[in-house]
Write a protein that holds these residues in place. Structure first.
Motif, short mmCIF file in Angstrom:
data_model
loop_
_atom_site.label_atom_id
_atom_site.label_comp_id
_atom_site.label_asym_id
_atom_site.label_seq_id
_atom_site.Cartn_x
_atom_site.Cartn_y
_atom_site.Cartn_z
N THR A 67 0.83 -1.20 0.00
CA THR A 67 0.00 0.00 0.00
C THR A 67 0.87 1.25 0.00
OG1 THR A 67 -1.78 -1.13 1.19
CG2 THR A 67 -1.77 1.27 1.27
N LEU A 68 1.91 1.25 0.83
CA LEU A 68 2.80 2.41 0.90
C LEU A 68 3.56 2.61 -0.41
CD1 LEU A 68 4.23 2.09 4.52
CD2 LEU A 68 2.71 3.87 3.65
N ASP A 69 3.97 1.52 -1.04
CA ASP A 69 4.65 1.64 -2.34
C ASP A 69 3.75 2.36 -3.34
OD1 ASP A 69 7.21 0.53 -2.03
OD2 ASP A 69 6.42 -1.51 -2.13
N THR A 70 2.48 2.01 -3.33
CA THR A 70 1.53 2.66 -4.24
C THR A 70 1.38 4.14 -3.91
OG1 THR A 70 0.30 0.59 -4.52
CG2 THR A 70 -0.85 2.62 -5.09
N LEU A 71 1.26 4.46 -2.62
CA LEU A 71 1.13 5.86 -2.20
C LEU A 71 2.37 6.68 -2.57
CD1 LEU A 71 -0.48 5.42 1.35
CD2 LEU A 71 -1.57 6.38 -0.69
N LEU A 72 3.53 6.09 -2.38
CA LEU A 72 4.77 6.79 -2.72
C LEU A 72 4.86 7.06 -4.22
CD1 LEU A 72 7.26 4.82 -0.43
CD2 LEU A 72 6.38 7.13 -0.05
N ASN A 110 4.93 22.85 0.01
CA ASN A 110 3.85 22.51 -0.92
C ASN A 110 2.96 21.41 -0.35
OD1 ASN A 110 5.31 24.27 -2.47
ND2 ASN A 110 5.40 22.95 -4.29
N LYS A 111 1.83 21.19 -1.01
CA LYS A 111 0.89 20.16 -0.55
C LYS A 111 1.57 18.80 -0.45
CE LYS A 111 -3.56 17.98 -1.58
NZ LYS A 111 -4.74 17.95 -2.49
N TYR A 112 2.41 18.49 -1.42
CA TYR A 112 3.15 17.23 -1.41
C TYR A 112 4.61 17.48 -1.05
CZ TYR A 112 -0.98 15.08 -3.34
OH TYR A 112 -2.27 14.62 -3.50
N GLY A 113 4.78 18.32 -0.01
CA GLY A 113 6.10 18.62 0.50
C GLY A 113 6.47 17.70 1.65
N THR A 114 7.31 18.17 2.53
CA THR A 114 7.84 17.32 3.60
C THR A 114 6.75 16.85 4.57
OG1 THR A 114 8.42 19.35 4.80
CG2 THR A 114 10.16 18.29 3.51
N ALA A 115 5.74 17.69 4.82
CA ALA A 115 4.68 17.29 5.75
C ALA A 115 3.92 16.07 5.23
CB ALA A 115 3.71 18.45 5.97
N SER A 154 2.42 9.85 -5.10
CA SER A 154 2.89 11.15 -4.61
C SER A 154 4.06 11.68 -5.44
CB SER A 154 3.32 11.04 -3.14
OG SER A 154 2.23 10.62 -2.34
N LEU A 155 4.86 10.77 -5.95
CA LEU A 155 6.03 11.19 -6.73
C LEU A 155 5.61 11.95 -7.99
CD1 LEU A 155 9.14 10.99 -6.84
CD2 LEU A 155 8.84 8.98 -8.31
#
Length: 231
Positions: A89-94, A156-161, A97-98
């Motif tokens: 699941t995390l692989d898909t999210l990463l 940004n929205k897909y920044g470090t947070a 996000s990329l």
């Protein structure tokens, strides 16, 4: 003319073959552990003497150790399954996000690909993405976090947070998964070695019973738990 007695033309019946239980031990580790446990208990309570190379006590210990190692190997496999699902699941999210990070680079630079290496992005086949191997992916994610700050994308929205909690969880799961895989490999190896010993002992015990009880070995085999003709 006197009649002659005719000889019987009936073919002789073949003797009934006994079941070859030595070649029909269970293939399943669960069933094998049960057979070994029952046989060990029966042997300890029986007048059947010990083997030259195996005592009743040693076989009981082998059977118990095999049953325990089988349970431990199964438990290690069960523990790894939820981790594997979460990592997928995390692989898909990463990966999803990329795409947004690559979009930031495209907006800020004419040659976005020139910065991909700094963000841990590499060419895989015909596309640019994070490494597929998880150990290498963890290293690339560390580079990505640093690059987000260096290029002012961290707010940004897909920044470090967005990335930091995903990466923290991902790194922990990758480490746990590696540890669990090593643990399971060791326990599976131990189970396999124990299974070889148990099968050898059970085969010897079957032949031992047949030699000691030539007229009643079928009944004696059933007493020892060798009840099924096939598994």
């Amino acid at each position: 003319m006197s009649s002659k007695a005719t000889e019987s033309a009936a073919a002789p019946t073949e003797p009934t073959k006994s079941v070859n239980r030595a070649s029909q031990l269970p293939t399943s580790a669960i069933a094998l552990a049960e057979v070994a446990t029952n046989a060990a208990k029966a042997w300890q309570a029986s007048e059947l003497p010990v083997l030259l190379w195996l005592s009743k006590t040693d076989f009981a210990a082998q059977a118990a150790a095999f049953a325990e190692s089988r349970d431990e190997a199964d438990a290690a496999g069960d523990a790894r399954t939820p981790q594997s699902r979460r990592l997928q699941t995390l692989d898909t999210l990463l990966n999803q996000s990329l795409r947004y990070v690559k979009g930031y680079l495209a907006e800020a630079n004419d040659d976005k690909k020139a910065y991909y290496g700094e963000f841990g992005i590499e060419k895989v086949n015909k596309s640019y993405q994070l490494p597929r191997h998880r150990t290498e992916r963890v290293k690339s994610l560390d580079k990505l976090l640093k690059a987000l700050k260096a290029h002012k994308f961290d707010k940004n929205k897909y920044g470090t947070a967005h990335w930091e909690p995903l990466i923290t969880e991902y790194k922990a799961l990758v480490k746990d998964s590696s540890d669990t895989s090593g643990e399971r490999s060791g326990k599976v190896s131990s189970k396999d070695q124990g299974e070889e010993q148990v099968r050898k002992a059970l085969r010897a015990l079957i032949h031992h019973i047949k030699a000691q009880f030539p007229d009643t070995f079928e009944a004696k085999l059933r007493e020892f738990g060798f009840q099924k003709e096939s598994y």
